[in-house]
Scaffold this motif. Structure first.
Motif, PDB file in Angstrom:
ATOM      1  N   ASP A   1     -16.030   6.755  -4.557  1.00 50.55           N
ATOM      2  CA  ASP A   1     -16.218   6.022  -3.305  1.00 50.55           C
ATOM      3  C   ASP A   1     -15.479   4.690  -3.274  1.00 50.55           C
ATOM      4  N   LYS A   2     -14.714   4.402  -4.300  1.00 50.83           N
ATOM      5  CA  LYS A   2     -13.999   3.128  -4.332  1.00 50.83           C
ATOM      6  C   LYS A   2     -12.708   3.202  -3.509  1.00 50.83           C
ATOM      7  N   ILE A   3     -12.291   2.049  -3.008  1.00 51.48           N
ATOM      8  CA  ILE A   3     -11.043   1.972  -2.248  1.00 51.48           C
ATOM      9  C   ILE A   3      -9.877   2.021  -3.224  1.00 51.48           C
ATOM     10  N   LYS A   4      -8.914   2.869  -2.938  1.00 49.07           N
ATOM     11  CA  LYS A   4      -7.793   3.090  -3.848  1.00 49.07           C
ATOM     12  C   LYS A   4      -6.566   2.257  -3.446  1.00 49.07           C
ATOM     13  N   LEU A   5      -5.649   2.114  -4.398  1.00 48.25           N
ATOM     14  CA  LEU A   5      -4.424   1.360  -4.146  1.00 48.25           C
ATOM     15  C   LEU A   5      -3.636   1.926  -2.965  1.00 48.25           C
ATOM     16  N   SER A   6      -3.644   3.241  -2.817  1.00 51.60           N
ATOM     17  CA  SER A   6      -2.878   3.849  -1.730  1.00 51.60           C
ATOM     18  C   SER A   6      -3.368   3.380  -0.366  1.00 51.60           C
ATOM     19  N   SER A   7      -4.665   3.116  -0.242  1.00 53.25           N
ATOM     20  CA  SER A   7      -5.215   2.657   1.034  1.00 53.25           C
ATOM     21  C   SER A   7      -4.736   1.255   1.381  1.00 53.25           C
ATOM     22  N   VAL A   8      -4.500   0.449   0.362  1.00 55.54           N
ATOM     23  CA  VAL A   8      -4.082  -0.938   0.586  1.00 55.54           C
ATOM     24  C   VAL A   8      -2.567  -1.057   0.751  1.00 55.54           C
ATOM     25  N   LEU A   9      -1.815  -0.257  -0.005  1.00 54.91           N
ATOM     26  CA  LEU A   9      -0.359  -0.456  -0.086  1.00 54.91           C
ATOM     27  C   LEU A   9       0.476   0.547   0.696  1.00 54.91           C
ATOM     28  N   ARG A  10      -0.154   1.503   1.345  1.00 54.75           N
ATOM     29  CA  ARG A  10       0.617   2.568   2.001  1.00 54.75           C
ATOM     30  C   ARG A  10       1.596   2.021   3.043  1.00 54.75           C
ATOM     31  N   ASP A  11       1.223   0.982   3.751  1.00 50.80           N
ATOM     32  CA  ASP A  11       2.098   0.405   4.776  1.00 50.80           C
ATOM     33  C   ASP A  11       2.577  -0.987   4.376  1.00 50.80           C
ATOM     34  N   ALA A  12       2.828  -1.176   3.097  1.00 51.92           N
ATOM     35  CA  ALA A  12       3.176  -2.506   2.589  1.00 51.92           C
ATOM     36  C   ALA A  12       4.412  -3.086   3.261  1.00 51.92           C
ATOM     37  N   THR A  13       5.409  -2.266   3.521  1.00 51.25           N
ATOM     38  CA  THR A  13       6.653  -2.792   4.089  1.00 51.25           C
ATOM     39  C   THR A  13       6.458  -3.339   5.498  1.00 51.25           C
ATOM     40  N   THR A  14       5.505  -2.801   6.231  1.00 48.08           N
ATOM     41  CA  THR A  14       5.277  -3.282   7.593  1.00 48.08           C
ATOM     42  C   THR A  14       4.270  -4.422   7.643  1.00 48.08           C
ATOM     43  N   LYS A  15       3.454  -4.565   6.606  1.00 43.75           N
ATOM     44  CA  LYS A  15       2.443  -5.622   6.596  1.00 43.75           C
ATOM     45  C   LYS A  15       2.992  -6.951   6.089  1.00 43.75           C
ATOM     46  N   LEU A  16       4.149  -6.918   5.437  1.00 44.36           N
ATOM     47  CA  LEU A  16       4.766  -8.164   4.985  1.00 44.36           C
ATOM     48  C   LEU A  16       5.546  -8.778   6.141  1.00 44.36           C
ATOM     49  N   ALA A  17       5.214 -10.004   6.500  1.00 40.26           N
ATOM     50  CA  ALA A  17       5.927 -10.668   7.594  1.00 40.26           C
ATOM     51  C   ALA A  17       7.393 -10.873   7.243  1.00 40.26           C
ATOM     52  N   ILE A  18       7.669 -11.156   5.976  1.00 39.92           N
ATOM     53  CA  ILE A  18       9.033 -11.339   5.479  1.00 39.92           C
ATOM     54  C   ILE A  18       9.140 -10.587   4.162  1.00 39.92           C
ATOM     55  N   ASP A  19      10.266  -9.947   3.934  1.00 39.38           N
ATOM     56  CA  ASP A  19      10.469  -9.195   2.703  1.00 39.38           C
ATOM     57  C   ASP A  19      11.752  -9.670   2.041  1.00 39.38           C
ATOM     58  N   LYS A  20      11.903  -9.391   0.776  1.00 42.98           N
ATOM     59  CA  LYS A  20      13.112  -9.774   0.057  1.00 42.98           C
ATOM     60  C   LYS A  20      13.336  -8.826  -1.105  1.00 42.98           C
ATOM     61  N   ALA A  21      14.567  -8.813  -1.599  1.00 46.41           N
ATOM     62  CA  ALA A  21      14.885  -7.974  -2.744  1.00 46.41           C
ATOM     63  C   ALA A  21      14.147  -8.465  -3.983  1.00 46.41           C
ATOM     64  N   VAL A  22      13.692  -7.525  -4.797  1.00 48.59           N
ATOM     65  CA  VAL A  22      12.951  -7.873  -6.008  1.00 48.59           C
ATOM     66  C   VAL A  22      13.904  -8.413  -7.068  1.00 48.59           C
ATOM     67  N   THR A  23      13.534  -9.524  -7.694  1.00 44.49           N
ATOM     68  CA  THR A  23      14.307 -10.096  -8.790  1.00 44.49           C
ATOM     69  C   THR A  23      13.479 -10.064 -10.073  1.00 44.49           C
ATOM     70  N   ARG A  24      14.128 -10.384 -11.177  1.00 40.71           N
ATOM     71  CA  ARG A  24      13.413 -10.433 -12.450  1.00 40.71           C
ATOM     72  C   ARG A  24      12.316 -11.493 -12.417  1.00 40.71           C
ATOM     73  N   ASP A  25      12.599 -12.629 -11.791  1.00 40.15           N
ATOM     74  CA  ASP A  25      11.588 -13.685 -11.686  1.00 40.15           C
ATOM     75  C   ASP A  25      10.367 -13.206 -10.901  1.00 40.15           C
ATOM     76  N   ASP A  26      10.620 -12.458  -9.823  1.00 39.11           N
ATOM     77  CA  ASP A  26       9.507 -11.913  -9.040  1.00 39.11           C
ATOM     78  C   ASP A  26       8.647 -11.003  -9.915  1.00 39.11           C
ATOM     79  N   ALA A  27       9.311 -10.125 -10.653  1.00 36.82           N
ATOM     80  CA  ALA A  27       8.593  -9.174 -11.500  1.00 36.82           C
ATOM     81  C   ALA A  27       7.766  -9.900 -12.557  1.00 36.82           C
ATOM     82  N   GLU A  28       8.342 -10.927 -13.163  1.00 38.53           N
ATOM     83  CA  GLU A  28       7.613 -11.670 -14.195  1.00 38.53           C
ATOM     84  C   GLU A  28       6.376 -12.351 -13.612  1.00 38.53           C
ATOM     85  N   GLY A  29       6.511 -12.875 -12.393  1.00 36.45           N
ATOM     86  CA  GLY A  29       5.367 -13.516 -11.753  1.00 36.45           C
ATOM     87  C   GLY A  29       4.247 -12.535 -11.456  1.00 36.45           C
ATOM     88  N   VAL A  30       4.613 -11.345 -11.008  1.00 35.70           N
ATOM     89  CA  VAL A  30       3.611 -10.320 -10.697  1.00 35.70           C
ATOM     90  C   VAL A  30       2.952  -9.807 -11.976  1.00 35.70           C
TER      91      VAL A  30
END
Length: 257
Positions: A194-223
């Protein structure tokens, strides 16, 4: 162990209230979410979006209402009085450069999505061939979509959204807010079913971000840092949020060579 069991039983008898999953206050926060409440929000979302939104307020309400009904705490036809009186709304407000979609229940905002218009989106800082943060997050649905959302996931998603948008402000109804609500909700659920899964939160990630950018190594390290900080002593989840962002960063670096 025998002393802990009664506490679990008491927790199971507590309904999921609006205040447990949404940033609401007053009388509404203490009211249990009912099936009819969820149905009203589903109808409102369908009128605006054409369908209910994955991981949106209607989906969260439906999950909570189902849990409450299975526990015998609400009936299938129940409607919360204040919700029935004041209703639910989903409005699309156009402001310069973007659309703001606001979802409210009984006069309180429970979800807000900011979407850039096509002209604004075309100005985002990314090349067509590069993988964006939004695309990396959305790819997590394929690699770890059935994983229940935990605090470590919510922290990683928030770090990714901050790096994509350049803003640390958490927008109601955005990826970070949805992930945090899902993680908080899941903490009160005993079984994964009955728990909410990642797919429910991230399925429309590209449209929910007001601004998007290419992923860099610094971004990955921060995440990665955000996910590990909230899950000490454990590696990043295979195929999870941090792993997907890191994989995207590696692909982008390889393509730039």
């Amino acid at each position: 162990m025998s002393q802990e069991q009664p506490r679990k039983t008491e927790e199971e008898q507590q309904p999921v209230n609006y205040g447990d999953v949404f940033p609401v206050s007053g009388n509404l926060a203490e009211k249990a979410i009912t099936p009819e409440d969820a149905a009203m929000m589903q109808s409102a979302e369908a009128r605006v979006f054409g369908q209910t939104q994955k991981g949106g307020p209607a989906a969260v309400m439906e999950s909570a209402a189902c849990k409450n009904e299975r526990a015998g705490l609400v009936a299938h036809g129940d409607v919360t009085y204040i919700v029935g009186e004041e209703g639910v709304t989903v409005t699309d407000v156009e402001v310069p450069g973007q659309h703001v979609i606001i979802q409210s229940i009984a006069g309180q905002v429970i979800g807000q999505y900011t979407e850039p218009n096509p002209m604004m989106r075309s100005q985002r800082d990314t090349k067509q061939s590069e993988i964006t943060i939004g695309e990396a997050l959305q790819a997590t649905c394929q690699t770890a979509g059935n994983k229940p959302v935990e605090q470590s996931d919510a922290a990683a998603i928030q770090a990714a959204e901050v790096r994509a948008t350049g803003s640390s402000v958490i927008v109601l109804g955005g990826l970070s807010a949805s992930a945090q609500s899902a993680a908080a909700y899941n903490e009160g659920i005993i079984g994964d079913q009955d728990k909410i899964k990642l797919s429910s939160v991230l399925r429309d990630a590209t449209t929910k971000l007001a601004i998007d950018k290419a992923v860099t190594r610094d971004d990955a390290e921060g995440v990665i840092t955000a996910e590990l900080r909230n899950h000490p002593g454990m590696p990043t989840y295979p195929g999870g949020v941090a792993a997907s962002v890191a994989a995207a960063a590696r692909l982008n670096e390889r393509d730039q060579r």
